[in-house]
Design an enzyme around this catalytic site. Structure first.
Site, PDB file in Angstrom:
ATOM      1  N   LYS A   1       1.080  -1.512   0.798  1.00 17.26           N
ATOM      2  CA  LYS A   1       0.247   0.055  -0.345  1.00 17.26           C
ATOM      3  C   LYS A   1       1.167   1.238   0.092  1.00 17.26           C
ATOM      4  O   LYS A   1       1.612   0.979   1.068  1.00 17.26           O
ATOM      5  CB  LYS A   1      -1.250  -0.173   1.504  1.00 17.26           C
ATOM      6  CG  LYS A   1      -1.414   1.405   1.365  1.00 17.26           C
ATOM      7  CD  LYS A   1      -2.902   1.538   2.164  1.00 17.26           C
ATOM      8  CE  LYS A   1      -3.472   2.846   3.391  1.00 17.26           C
ATOM      9  NZ  LYS A   1      -4.381   2.082   3.897  1.00 17.26           N
TER      10      LYS A   1
ATOM     11  N   LYS B   1      -2.023  -1.338  -3.826  1.00 17.37           N
ATOM     12  CA  LYS B   1      -3.422  -0.615  -3.755  1.00 17.37           C
ATOM     13  C   LYS B   1      -2.093   0.761  -3.264  1.00 17.37           C
ATOM     14  O   LYS B   1      -1.663   1.286  -2.834  1.00 17.37           O
ATOM     15  CB  LYS B   1      -3.891  -0.051  -2.222  1.00 17.37           C
ATOM     16  CG  LYS B   1      -5.091   1.064  -2.385  1.00 17.37           C
ATOM     17  CD  LYS B   1      -5.271   0.583  -0.642  1.00 17.37           C
ATOM     18  CE  LYS B   1      -6.057   1.938  -0.170  1.00 17.37           C
ATOM     19  NZ  LYS B   1      -6.117   2.196   1.043  1.00 17.37           N
TER      20      LYS B   1
HETATM   21  C1  PBG Z   1      -7.100   4.009   5.995  1.00 17.22           C
HETATM   22  C2  PBG Z   1      -7.758   2.902   4.218  1.00 17.22           C
HETATM   23  C3  PBG Z   1      -7.439   4.239   3.291  1.00 17.22           C
HETATM   24  C4  PBG Z   1      -8.165   3.588   2.623  1.00 17.22           C
HETATM   25  C5  PBG Z   1      -8.622   2.436   2.471  1.00 17.22           C
HETATM   26  N1  PBG Z   1      -8.668   2.206   4.163  1.00 17.22           N
HETATM   27  C6  PBG Z   1      -7.024   5.681   3.089  1.00 17.22           C
HETATM   28  C7  PBG Z   1      -5.998   6.026   3.483  1.00 17.22           C
HETATM   29  O1  PBG Z   1      -4.886   5.215   3.992  1.00 17.22           O
HETATM   30  O2  PBG Z   1      -5.221   7.070   4.254  1.00 17.22           O
HETATM   31  C8  PBG Z   1      -8.013   4.149   1.007  1.00 17.22           C
HETATM   32  C9  PBG Z   1      -9.339   3.829  -0.368  1.00 17.22           C
HETATM   33  C10 PBG Z   1      -9.769   4.490  -1.054  1.00 17.22           C
HETATM   34  O3  PBG Z   1      -9.314   5.415  -1.582  1.00 17.22           O
HETATM   35  O4  PBG Z   1     -10.583   4.422  -2.182  1.00 17.22           O
HETATM   36  N2  PBG Z   1      -5.886   2.465   6.338  1.00 17.22           N
END
Ligand code: PBG
Ligand code: ZN
Length: 334
Positions: A204, A257
């Protein structure tokens, strides 16, 4: 005779002039319902229904409003969902106490969802940021940096609480080192390891494309950013090491992601771990971009092309806010 300006062995078009032949040229890229997971925002207010301004056609639902929506989608083929809890009146605190309190919307909804939809795969996103007063994904120490041990302990507690409430998959999105091992150990200690999968947000990245989601979840950090735990966008080496670490710690499934700009990481991860199903999260910023890419026909064809390319790169399942639209497209085709 005129000069030959092509050579017969270099003619490729004979292999894809027909739609059936074109299918053979795109192996493992079909989009079926099991290749799609639908993220769902769950409100504390059981009868609540709110539109998400930053994301067209995406809503936040209380459980009583969510169930009829899911009933319709399950009839259309929906196979899996990913739950995100949102608190509006419950207090946020430094430890994210309401991530796993009995008042938490995900914990309250899971038994109802499991009994209403016995065949649906229900994943719960595991993170502290929607519930912490500082908005970070872990627990902080006095200086404001991440307290690693305390964070991993809390994340594992929250994952266990969602597993005990009925989640089929727990999906830690916090990016704290070593949380997969802690979660697996907690599942084993409670004899849940053969009933609950761990989907690691293993690769991520610290992306700008989470903006609409943070707006939706009210989960932006109050101070600072997430660059000390989410991966630097330019690094493929850290992504490989993070995936290897999570596999070694027992992750059942891996994730990359965001999706589209990171397809090299998808391919790298699939080649590194061909025996682990790989998820892609098509994030909120990608959703916003594709939603605005043209008229409704262009949105559909752009979307399907994007999903095909994600499958080509190695994704087994795509987490996408477009799930309802995709089900209507693939349902009409067959
Ligand atoms: C938070 C989380 C995020 C997303 C999923 N879980 C945002 C982040 O890490 O700031 C992103 C999902 C999206 O943008 O659709 N843990
Ligand atoms: Zn988080």
């Amino acid at each position: 005779m005129s000069q030959l300006f092509f050579s017969a062995e270099h003619v490729l078009q004979g292999g894809y002039f027909h739609p059936v032949l074109r299918k053979l040229q795109e192996p493992n890229t079909s989009i079926e319902p099991h290749n799609i997971m639908y993220p769902v925002f769950l409100l504390e207010d059981e009868n609540g229904l709110q539109h998400v301004n930053s994301m067209p056609n995406v809503n936040r639902y209380g459980i009583n409003k969510l169930i009829p929506v899911l009933q319709d989608l399950v009839l259309k083929g929906l196979k899996s969902i990913l739950l995100f809890g949102i608190v509006e009146t419950l207090p946020k605190d430094p430890l994210g106490t309401n991530a796993d309190s009995t008042d938490n919307p995900v914990i309250k909804a899971l038994p109802k969802l499991r009994s209403t939809f016995p065949d649906l795969v229900i994943a719960a996103d595991v993170c502290l940021c929607p519930y912490t007063s500082h908005g970070h994904c872990g627990v902080l120490n006095a200086s404001g940096s991440i307290d690693h041990a305390a964070s991993v302990k809390r994340i594992a507690e929250v994952a266990l609480a969602y597993a005990s409430a009925g989640a089929n998959i727990v999906a830690p999105s916090d990016m704290m080192d070593n949380r997969i091992k802690a979660i697996k150990e907690a599942l084993v200690a409670h004899k849940l390891q053969n009933q609950v999968a761990v989907l690691s947000y293993s690769c991520k990245f610290a992306s700008s494309m989470y903006g609409p989601f943070r707006d939706t979840m009210k989960s932006s950090p109050m101070e600072g950013d997430r660059k000390c735990y989410q991966l630097p966008p330019g690094s493929s080496g850290l992504a490989a090491r993070a995936a290897a670490r999570d596999v070694a710690e027992g992750a059942d499934f891996l994730m990359v992601k965001p999706g589209l700009p990171y397809l090299d990481i998808v391919k790298q991860t699939k080649q590194q771990f061909p025996n682990h199903p790989l998820y892609i999260y098509q994030v909120s910023g990608e959703y916003a971009m594709i939603s605005r890419c043209g008229d409704s026909e262009e949105v559909k064809t752009t979307l399907m092309e994007t999903l095909t390319c994600m499958r080509r790169a190695g994704a087994d399942c795509i987490i996408t806010y477009f799930a309802p639209l995709i089900l209507s497209i693939i349902g009409n085709k067959s």
